[in-house]
Design an enzyme around this catalytic site. Sequence first.
Site, short mmCIF file in Angstrom:
data_model
loop_
_atom_site.label_atom_id
_atom_site.label_comp_id
_atom_site.label_asym_id
_atom_site.label_seq_id
_atom_site.Cartn_x
_atom_site.Cartn_y
_atom_site.Cartn_z
N GLY A 197 2.32 -8.75 51.18
CA GLY A 197 2.28 -7.39 51.70
C GLY A 197 3.64 -6.89 52.11
O GLY A 197 4.67 -7.41 51.68
N GLY A 251 10.91 -4.04 45.11
CA GLY A 251 10.91 -5.31 44.39
C GLY A 251 9.52 -5.69 43.93
O GLY A 251 9.31 -6.09 42.77
N HIS A 252 8.54 -5.57 44.81
CA HIS A 252 7.15 -5.82 44.42
C HIS A 252 6.70 -4.84 43.34
O HIS A 252 6.03 -5.23 42.37
CB HIS A 252 6.21 -5.68 45.63
N GLY A 260 9.52 -12.78 41.41
CA GLY A 260 10.88 -12.28 41.40
C GLY A 260 11.92 -13.38 41.41
O GLY A 260 11.70 -14.46 41.99
N GLN A 261 13.06 -13.13 40.78
CA GLN A 261 14.15 -14.10 40.72
C GLN A 261 14.72 -14.42 42.10
O GLN A 261 15.28 -15.50 42.30
CB GLN A 261 15.26 -13.59 39.81
N SER A 298 10.87 -8.06 52.17
CA SER A 298 10.08 -7.55 53.30
C SER A 298 10.79 -7.81 54.62
O SER A 298 10.63 -7.06 55.59
CB SER A 298 8.70 -8.21 53.30
N ARG A 299 11.59 -8.87 54.67
CA ARG A 299 12.27 -9.22 55.93
C ARG A 299 13.47 -8.32 56.21
O ARG A 299 14.00 -8.35 57.31
CB ARG A 299 12.70 -10.68 55.90
#
Length: 343
Positions: free
Chosen positions: A43, A48-49, A182-183, A226-227
Amino acid sequence: MPSVSNPNLPLSIIRFSTISAYRAWRHEALLDGKTVGFVPTMGALHEGHISLVKRSLVANDLTVVSIFVNPAQFAPHEDLATYPRTLPRDMELLKDLKVDVADQTSGDRVKRRVAAVFAPTVVEMYPSGIVQNIAEQKGAFVEVKGFGHQMEGKSRPTFFRGVTTVVTKLFNVVQPTHAYFGQKDIQQALILKRLCRDLLFGYPEHQNVHIIPTERDSTDELALSSRNQYLTVDGRKVASILIEALKAAAKAWTESRSKAECIEEAYRTVERKEAKAKSDGLQVVIKLDYIEMNDAESFDVLEGEVQRDEEESRVVILSGALYIDKTRLIDNILLGNASHIIG
């Protein structure tokens, strides 16, 4: 329940919170011969997501996104309680997403949208219960031996056990034809490919675990995460230090300098940027965790002089982790011909 056979449906996303309800829907898709692309997430979705979801929408009849903050990959001292949980916003973001593709049967242009979100409870995913202290955990867990103690595993020794366990569960439930990672989390993605190969997964087969290039901020190339939302205003101003350090090491590598010299260039870059932040009066604490070069197949640290060939067929993972205040950022650059890994 909307049919899975019409490429223009559903106009709204089906949200599943139970395994049984999702499996009934997946069974219909299987009978209809539909391919299912899968993007597992925790979530707090960002671009990126979304880039992963778009890849799935283009390549698959149906796309499923999971949203589940996995307790098993957080150590007791890590940020499980404060990890951002934004399910309503995430659902809205996915609902508005669509791509235009050519229907393989008719050739007509159709709009594909995310078909389903799987957002289970902790109880649903861990029927035997789960606690963060690994010594107190009960039930079945999955571990890929020999590949989880290097790189990120050196700093987070229980992390990959938690990841491989939850992704095994998600693959068993979702039964994807293709899965997308993702890379930025390169070690995780490569371990999951190995997991599918070693345990003979059919959904997905290991060659259908796809690693997509890292999505970055257009202004400073910070890897989206997300961070990142944990960063203060001052912290965000210096958050690109890690990728700048890795790029300095990569440049030295292309100049055929030794591994030690490449790593030294990275460390010097961090030191210069840290000094600049202090001189600018930024209220931020920068702490480098590691910068290292590892073999992409074994994850072993490259020791001594690394032999290069003209094709650079050996892929080297140049990776690092760095704290900005209490926020831990990771990133990597692949050195050599990584075309068989990425894409």
